[in-house]
Design an enzyme around this catalytic site. Sequence first.
Site, PDB file in Angstrom:
ATOM      1  N   GLN A 182       0.838  -1.192   0.000  1.00 17.68           N
ATOM      2  CA  GLN A 182       0.000   0.000   0.000  1.00 17.68           C
ATOM      3  C   GLN A 182       0.878   1.249   0.000  1.00 17.68           C
ATOM      4  OE1 GLN A 182      -2.394   0.369   3.540  1.00 17.68           O
ATOM      5  NE2 GLN A 182      -0.775  -0.358   4.892  1.00 17.68           N
ATOM      6  N   LEU A 200       0.658   3.774   1.668  1.00 15.22           N
ATOM      7  CA  LEU A 200       0.926   4.235   3.023  1.00 15.22           C
ATOM      8  C   LEU A 200       2.329   3.860   3.468  1.00 15.22           C
ATOM      9  CD1 LEU A 200       0.086   5.410   5.760  1.00 15.22           C
ATOM     10  CD2 LEU A 200      -0.945   3.185   6.296  1.00 15.22           C
ATOM     11  N   HIS A 226      -3.562   8.355   6.257  1.00 17.96           N
ATOM     12  CA  HIS A 226      -2.823   7.903   5.073  1.00 17.96           C
ATOM     13  C   HIS A 226      -2.254   9.096   4.302  1.00 17.96           C
ATOM     14  CE1 HIS A 226      -4.830   3.665   4.519  1.00 17.96           C
ATOM     15  NE2 HIS A 226      -4.424   3.878   5.755  1.00 17.96           N
ATOM     16  N   TYR A 249      -4.647   5.899  15.999  1.00 17.16           N
ATOM     17  CA  TYR A 249      -4.222   6.473  14.724  1.00 17.16           C
ATOM     18  C   TYR A 249      -3.671   7.880  14.887  1.00 17.16           C
ATOM     19  CZ  TYR A 249      -5.346   2.517  11.904  1.00 17.16           C
ATOM     20  OH  TYR A 249      -5.305   1.264  11.349  1.00 17.16           O
ATOM     21  N   GLN A 250      -4.067   8.563  15.924  1.00 19.91           N
ATOM     22  CA  GLN A 250      -3.427   9.848  16.203  1.00 19.91           C
ATOM     23  C   GLN A 250      -1.955   9.621  16.529  1.00 19.91           C
ATOM     24  OE1 GLN A 250      -5.437  12.410  18.960  1.00 19.91           O
ATOM     25  NE2 GLN A 250      -3.738  13.820  19.170  1.00 19.91           N
ATOM     26  N   HIS A 270     -12.003   4.645  10.234  1.00 21.04           N
ATOM     27  CA  HIS A 270     -11.566   3.799  11.345  1.00 21.04           C
ATOM     28  C   HIS A 270     -12.521   3.875  12.539  1.00 21.04           C
ATOM     29  CE1 HIS A 270      -7.856   2.276   9.739  1.00 21.04           C
ATOM     30  NE2 HIS A 270      -7.469   3.485   9.379  1.00 21.04           N
ATOM     31  N   ASP A 303     -13.045  -1.961  26.146  1.00 22.54           N
ATOM     32  CA  ASP A 303     -13.374  -1.756  24.743  1.00 22.54           C
ATOM     33  C   ASP A 303     -12.568  -2.793  23.962  1.00 22.54           C
ATOM     34  OD1 ASP A 303     -13.053  -0.719  21.937  1.00 22.54           O
ATOM     35  OD2 ASP A 303     -14.316   0.880  22.727  1.00 22.54           O
ATOM     36  N   GLU A 335      -3.830 -16.559  51.205  1.00 18.91           N
ATOM     37  CA  GLU A 335      -5.127 -17.149  50.872  1.00 18.91           C
ATOM     38  C   GLU A 335      -6.259 -16.532  51.685  1.00 18.91           C
ATOM     39  OE1 GLU A 335      -4.314 -21.345  51.374  1.00 18.91           O
ATOM     40  OE2 GLU A 335      -3.721 -21.518  49.271  1.00 18.91           O
TER      41      GLU A 335
END
Length: 757
Positions: free
Chosen positions: A149, A151, A205, A279-280, A434, A454, A686
Site C-alpha cells: 500500500q 501508506l 494515510h 491512529y493519532q 476507522h 473496549d 489465601e
Amino acid sequence: MQKLIPHLSIRILQQFFVVFAIMFCLHGYAQEHPNLILTKKGVTDIRKHLGQIPIFDQTLAATKKEVDAEIASGIHVPIPKDMAGGYTHDRHKKNWLILQKAGILYQLLEDEKYAIYVHDVLKAYAAMYPTLPLHPQTRSYARGKIFWQCLNDANWLVYVSQAYDCIYTYLSKQEREYLEKNLFVPYANFLSEGSPQFFNRIHNHSTWGNVAVGMIGLVMNNEKLINNALYGLKSDNIDPNQKDNDGGFIKAKGQKTGFLANLDEPFSPDGYYTEGPYYQRYAMYPFMVFAEALQNVKPELKIFEYKDGVLIKAVYALLNLTKTNGEFFPLNDGQKGMSYYSRELVSAVDIAYHFGGNDASLLSIAKKQNKVQLDDTGLAIALGIQQGKTTEFIKKSIELRDGSDGSEGSVGILRSKDQHLELLMKYTAQGLSHGHYDKLSFSYYNKDTEIFQDYGLARFVNIEQKNGGGYLKENKTWAKQTIAHNTIIQDETSHFGGKFEIGSKHHSEKYLFDSSNPKLQVVSAKDQNAYPGTKLHRTMIMLEDEDFEKPILIDVMQFDSNTIHQFDLPFYYNGQIIDTNFEYITPSSLEILGNKNGYQHLWLEGKKEFQNDETTQVTWLSKNTFYTLSTIIKAKDEFLFARIGANDPKFNLRRDPSFIVRKPKTKNGAFISVIETHGLYDPVTEIANNAYSNIKGITKFSIQNEKYIAWAIITKKGNTHTFILCTSDTNKKSTHNLSLNGKTYTWSGPYSYTKEN
C-alpha cells in the site's frame, strides 16, 4: 553626468545582488544541510555535549550498535512481493529505519562509513525503482510499489528523506542528480500525482503521503513538491463515491487537501484527532517531524502556531488519552498495548518540549520512555533531565472535544484522585473510516486492569499468518458493531445500521461534564441519531465516599423511543465470576445469541428471566481485586451471560466474557447500574478481604416530570445516597424543586446529590 555614474553603478550592483540572492535560494545553493530534524548548529551543539548527557548518550550507543550490525550484514534490497509481516515488507521497513539512523550517525560521529552505507543502499533503490510496477498484492485501494500500500511507501520516504538530508553534502553533485532523477523525484510524483486517491484526502494515510513528498521536497528545495505537500494537488479527478478498504469515502466534494488541511479538519481545538488515539499516535510522527522540518527550513510559516498551536495541544491530548501504564485507550480501530513508549511518541514528546515552551512535566514522560530523538529536540530533553528540571506529568479528569471546530461531541475522561480508577466515555463523531458504531460507549480501568473493556480492533498487525497482517473480516462483522461495545443496542441492530454513509453525518452531543469536585465527577451526553425515533442519554458519575472502599461508578443509560423495541446493554468484563445474588440457567450446549450485526459472534452461556423488580448483583475477581455490578432490574427483564467466539473458525477473536442486561419489549426507561471496586485476595496468605458488595440495593424513583430522573443507592450500613439529574437544563444558576416520596429537594445546577444516614 559623471557624478551620476557611481550612484547608478551602486544601484545596478544592488539590484544584481538581490536577483542573484533570489536565484541562489531558488536553486538551493544557499540551503544548508542537514536542515530537517537535524541542523548544522544542532549537530555542533550535540557533539559538544556527547558523553555528558546520559539519556542521549544511551540512545546513541544503542543506535550505533543496531546500525553497525546491519552494515555488517550487507545491503538487502529485495524485489517487493509480500504483504505486511512477510520478508520483503519487513526488510524494506527495516531499511527505512536503519537508513535514517545511519544518516544521523554520520552527522553526529563524523564517520564516513555511515554515509557510504546510506549512499550504497540508496543507489540500489535507485537502480531498482524505475523498473518497479505496482506491488503484486492487489488488496489496497492505493497500491504502492515497494510495499503493498502507498501508506508504507510514504513511511519509507519520510524516514529516508532524513537520511538523504544527512549525507547531502557528502555526495557529489552527480551522485545527487542520479538519486533524484531515478529515485526521489519519481517516488514523490508517484505518491502524489500518481496516487491522488491516496494523497488528496483527509486521513492519516494522506498525512503520511503529504509529509513524504514535503520532506523530500525540502531536502531538494523543490517548491512544487513542497506546495503539493502543504496544499494538495489542484486537480485529482477523484470520484466522490469512491471508498477505501475500510469503507470510508476518499474525498468529499469541495474538500481541502494537503498537510495544512489535515491539520484543520481531523484535529479539534483541544488536539483530539477524530480517528482516535491509536491512529493519532501513528500520524503524530509525520505531523511533528514535518513541522520540525518546516520550522527549521521555513520558519516564516510559524507552523507550531498554526490553528492556535494545535500540534503541541495534540501531544498533550494523546498523553491524556493513556491509562496509568501509558497505554492508549483503544477507541475505534485501536490495538491494545500501544502506548507512549512507541517511537512516534518519543519524537512527539521531544519536539513538543523543544518547540512548545520547555514544559518540565514532559521530561517525566521522556524519562519513562528512556530514549530520545537524536537531534536538537532530543538534546533539549537530555539537557533538561540532566539539569534536574523534571516535574511530574499529572493526568487529571479532562474533556477533549471532537470536530475541527470542537462542535462534534467529545471524549470525557474521569479519574479518581489517586488516578488509579479511570473512566472514558465516548460521545464523538464517527472517526472517519476507522470509526466504530458505539455512541455513548465507555471503558473503565483500575490502573492496568480492564474492569470493563473496549474490544479495540480485530487485527494482528504485521503478523503475516493472520490475513497478511491486515484487518480481519471480523473487524467489520464484530469489532465495529455496536454489540462489541459497552453501550445500548436496539433490536440487535448496530447504530446507524452499521452504515458509514449515515454514521459519518452524525455525532453525539455533550450534555454535561463537571470534574470540579474530585469526590463527585459527572459526564453526560445525548444521541438522537443512532436509531430513528429513539433518543439516548447516558450519564456516568464517579463518587468517592467513606461508605465505599474506593470510588464507585454510577451508570445511567436512558432511552426513549416512539415505538416498542428490545434494548440490550452489555458490559464486557475480565476475570472470574465469584458470586451472583440470583439463580440462572446454563444451557447444556452452547447457543448463538443472534445471526447478524455482531450477535452471530456471541455464545449464550447463561440466562435469567426476572419476574419481579429487584437489584441484581454479580461479583467477579480480576488480578486479585473484587468488582461488583449492581443493576436495577424490572419484571420481565433478562440477564444474559455471553462470550465472544461463535462463528469464528479461525480463532480470530478473543474469547472475552460479557454480561448483557436486556429489556425485551419497551418504549422508554433506563438502565441504572453501580460498579464497585473493592477488596483484595492474597494468593499467598489465601485471605480475601472485603469480598462482598457494600450495596444493599438501588431504587429508581417514579417522577411525573419527564425532565428529571432520580435514583437512590442504599448501602448495607443503612445510608442512602440520592441523586437527581435534570435532563433538560445544565445552567448552574437554574433552581430546581422536586418532591420524591414526600420529601422536597431544592438545589441549583443540573444535578443534586444528598447522603442520608
